[in-house]
Design a protein around this motif. Structure first.
Motif, mmCIF file in Angstrom:
data_model
loop_
_atom_site.group_PDB
_atom_site.id
_atom_site.type_symbol
_atom_site.label_atom_id
_atom_site.label_comp_id
_atom_site.label_asym_id
_atom_site.label_seq_id
_atom_site.Cartn_x
_atom_site.Cartn_y
_atom_site.Cartn_z
ATOM 1 N N ARG A 81 0.876 -1.158 0.081
ATOM 2 C CA ARG A 81 0.221 -0.061 -0.031
ATOM 3 C C ARG A 81 0.952 1.099 -0.105
ATOM 4 N NH1 ARG A 81 -5.228 -0.159 1.910
ATOM 5 N NH2 ARG A 81 -4.898 1.416 3.409
ATOM 6 N N ILE A 82 0.693 2.190 -0.748
ATOM 7 C CA ILE A 82 1.461 3.463 -0.965
ATOM 8 C C ILE A 82 0.328 4.662 -1.371
ATOM 9 C CG2 ILE A 82 3.351 2.296 -1.852
ATOM 10 C CD1 ILE A 82 2.795 3.347 -4.602
ATOM 11 N N ILE A 83 0.917 5.765 -0.852
ATOM 12 C CA ILE A 83 0.343 7.125 -1.067
ATOM 13 C C ILE A 83 1.150 7.872 -2.126
ATOM 14 C CG2 ILE A 83 -0.389 9.206 -0.141
ATOM 15 C CD1 ILE A 83 -0.726 7.601 2.641
ATOM 16 N N VAL A 84 0.445 8.113 -3.165
ATOM 17 C CA VAL A 84 1.073 9.165 -4.035
ATOM 18 C C VAL A 84 0.601 10.244 -3.978
ATOM 19 C CG1 VAL A 84 1.867 9.524 -6.525
ATOM 20 C CG2 VAL A 84 1.782 7.130 -5.568
ATOM 21 N N HIS A 85 1.584 11.546 -3.656
ATOM 22 C CA HIS A 85 0.877 12.838 -3.457
ATOM 23 C C HIS A 85 1.951 13.939 -3.995
ATOM 24 C CE1 HIS A 85 3.467 14.462 -0.153
ATOM 25 N NE2 HIS A 85 3.679 13.204 -0.120
ATOM 26 N N GLY A 86 1.336 15.049 -4.284
ATOM 27 C CA GLY A 86 2.303 16.140 -4.654
ATOM 28 C C GLY A 86 1.660 17.339 -4.922
ATOM 29 N N ARG A 87 2.266 18.026 -5.664
ATOM 30 C CA ARG A 87 1.495 19.592 -6.159
ATOM 31 C C ARG A 87 1.771 19.675 -7.519
ATOM 32 N NH1 ARG A 87 3.914 24.412 -4.134
ATOM 33 N NH2 ARG A 87 1.823 25.296 -4.473
ATOM 34 N N LEU A 88 0.664 20.117 -8.087
ATOM 35 C CA LEU A 88 0.451 20.576 -9.680
ATOM 36 C C LEU A 88 1.009 21.966 -9.677
ATOM 37 C CD1 LEU A 88 -0.025 19.809 -12.508
ATOM 38 C CD2 LEU A 88 -2.601 20.292 -12.224
ATOM 39 N N MET A 89 1.782 22.557 -10.539
ATOM 40 C CA MET A 89 2.338 23.742 -10.629
ATOM 41 C C MET A 89 2.215 24.216 -12.084
ATOM 42 S SD MET A 89 5.032 23.807 -7.637
ATOM 43 C CE MET A 89 5.467 22.213 -8.064
ATOM 44 N N ASP A 90 2.170 25.447 -12.331
ATOM 45 C CA ASP A 90 2.182 26.166 -13.647
ATOM 46 C C ASP A 90 3.660 26.481 -14.034
ATOM 47 O OD1 ASP A 90 2.760 28.527 -12.839
ATOM 48 O OD2 ASP A 90 0.988 29.275 -13.276
ATOM 49 N N GLY A 91 4.216 27.081 -15.053
ATOM 50 C CA GLY A 91 5.601 27.382 -15.458
ATOM 51 C C GLY A 91 6.228 28.366 -14.542
ATOM 52 N N GLU A 92 5.558 29.113 -13.739
ATOM 53 C CA GLU A 92 5.810 30.140 -12.798
ATOM 54 C C GLU A 92 5.791 29.791 -11.403
ATOM 55 O OE1 GLU A 92 3.319 33.462 -13.810
ATOM 56 O OE2 GLU A 92 4.660 33.939 -15.735
ATOM 57 N N GLY A 93 5.743 28.404 -11.309
ATOM 58 C CA GLY A 93 5.582 27.926 -9.961
ATOM 59 C C GLY A 93 4.305 28.142 -9.142
ATOM 60 N N ARG A 94 3.364 28.553 -9.709
ATOM 61 C CA ARG A 94 2.054 28.754 -8.827
ATOM 62 C C ARG A 94 1.241 27.807 -9.003
ATOM 63 N NH1 ARG A 94 0.182 34.014 -12.713
ATOM 64 N NH2 ARG A 94 0.644 32.097 -14.194
ATOM 65 N N PRO A 95 0.508 27.402 -7.891
ATOM 66 C CA PRO A 95 -0.383 26.086 -7.933
ATOM 67 C C PRO A 95 -1.514 26.175 -8.958
ATOM 68 C CG PRO A 95 -1.088 27.615 -6.063
ATOM 69 C CD PRO A 95 0.401 28.160 -6.801
ATOM 70 N N VAL A 96 -1.918 24.952 -9.518
ATOM 71 C CA VAL A 96 -3.037 24.842 -10.456
ATOM 72 C C VAL A 96 -4.213 24.069 -9.747
ATOM 73 C CG1 VAL A 96 -4.019 24.067 -12.710
ATOM 74 C CG2 VAL A 96 -1.222 24.706 -12.273
ATOM 75 N N PRO A 97 -5.051 24.668 -9.123
ATOM 76 C CA PRO A 97 -6.146 24.293 -8.670
ATOM 77 C C PRO A 97 -7.339 23.703 -9.344
ATOM 78 C CG PRO A 97 -6.438 26.600 -8.648
ATOM 79 C CD PRO A 97 -5.008 26.446 -9.466
ATOM 80 N N ASP A 98 -8.227 23.044 -9.000
ATOM 81 C CA ASP A 98 -9.129 22.299 -9.668
ATOM 82 C C ASP A 98 -8.738 21.722 -11.102
ATOM 83 O OD1 ASP A 98 -11.161 23.132 -7.756
ATOM 84 O OD2 ASP A 98 -11.235 24.983 -8.406
ATOM 85 N N ALA A 99 -7.777 20.939 -11.184
ATOM 86 C CA ALA A 99 -7.270 20.271 -12.390
ATOM 87 C C ALA A 99 -7.548 18.918 -12.221
ATOM 88 C CB ALA A 99 -5.882 20.735 -12.625
ATOM 89 N N LEU A 100 -8.009 18.240 -13.169
ATOM 90 C CA LEU A 100 -8.033 16.974 -13.323
ATOM 91 C C LEU A 100 -7.172 16.046 -13.414
ATOM 92 C CD1 LEU A 100 -10.325 14.516 -12.985
ATOM 93 C CD2 LEU A 100 -10.372 14.826 -15.715
#
Length: 246
Positions: A81-100
């Motif tokens: 069992r593993i958890i895969v997690h992280g952050r989705l960011m744009d090219g300027e390092g800003r978070p990208v919310p509500d992305a599928l």
């Protein structure tokens, strides 16, 4: 649409030097499908810098949990069992919310639930191998799953794919579309894989490799792996097998 074309800004261009070449003799299926002419770049159009909007009502309560979303009630997938997690960011390092974000993978034995997968490893009756989630306001995401197994593939006489998870990301514009693969830090099969070998340098491979994150591990339950994803720009996560898309 995700945003107003009148307000949207063009995306940062990709650095193609970090991305896989379209033609690579070691990866046999690239030989016939690769373009024969040089790629041509165009300015972003309104249809590329806007994109679909996904609502939280489209995501089921177990869509992110691959250990249970295919399992019979009270049962769970077999494997580590593993958890895969992280952050989705744009090219300027800003978070990208509500992305599928969608993922798909083999089971713990290295077999896909697909009619064309004929590997001798058994199917797990409680594991479907795919899941999806939406990124949070800070761009974070998380999946619960089992560590996928390695498997042989008919490229050369004895090629094996390292353990990996496929990622499909829909950003805030069609030009932010990304399909990639996530590998596991320390896997000795990574440098032996012809598909990994299409990535031109170690930095690009590192961008596709998850790191063990003991701080996010759930004791006596699941280890965690961190995999941050960058859409577009100099630090963009390499596109899977070809330099188009993200």
């Amino acid at each position: 649409m995700r945003n107003d074309p009148g307000d949207a800004r063009p995306f940062i261009p990709r650095d193609l030097a970090l991305h896989p070449a379209a033609f690579d003799p070691g990866y046999k299926t690239s030989v016939l499908r690769s373009p024969r002419q040089a790629l041509i770049s165009f300015q972003n159009t309104p249809t590329e810098i806007t994109g679909p909007m996904f609502g939280h009502d489209t995501i089921g309560p177990l869509d992110h949990d691959l250990t249970r979303n295919w399992a019979q009630p009270g049962l769970s997938a077999i494997g580590e069992r593993i958890i895969v997690h992280g952050r989705l960011m744009d090219g300027e390092g800003r978070p990208v919310p509500d992305a599928l974000i969608e993922i798909w993978q083999t089971n713990a034995g290295g077999r896909y639930r697909h009619v064309r997968d004929t590997y001798v490893a058994p199917l797990d009756p409680n594991f479907g191998g795919c899941g999806r989630t939406l990124t949070r306001e800070d761009g974070s995401y998380a999946f619960m799953t089992v560590r996928p197994g390695a498997y042989p593939w008919p490229n050369r006489a004895n090629d094996w794919r390292p353990a990996h998870i496929h990622f499909s990301v829909f950003g805030h514009g069609f030009a932010q579309r990304l399909i990639t693969q996530m590998y596991f830090e320390g896997d000795p099969s990574i440098p032996l894989c012809p598909i990994v070998g299409t990535v031109p340098d170690a930095e690009g491979i590192a961008m596709m490799t998850a790191t063990l994150d003991m701080d996010a591990t759930v004791p006596f339950d699941a280890r965690a792996w961190r995999f941050d994803i960058v859409l577009r720009g100099r630090r963009s996560t390499p596109f899977e097998n070809r330099p188009e898309g993200n």
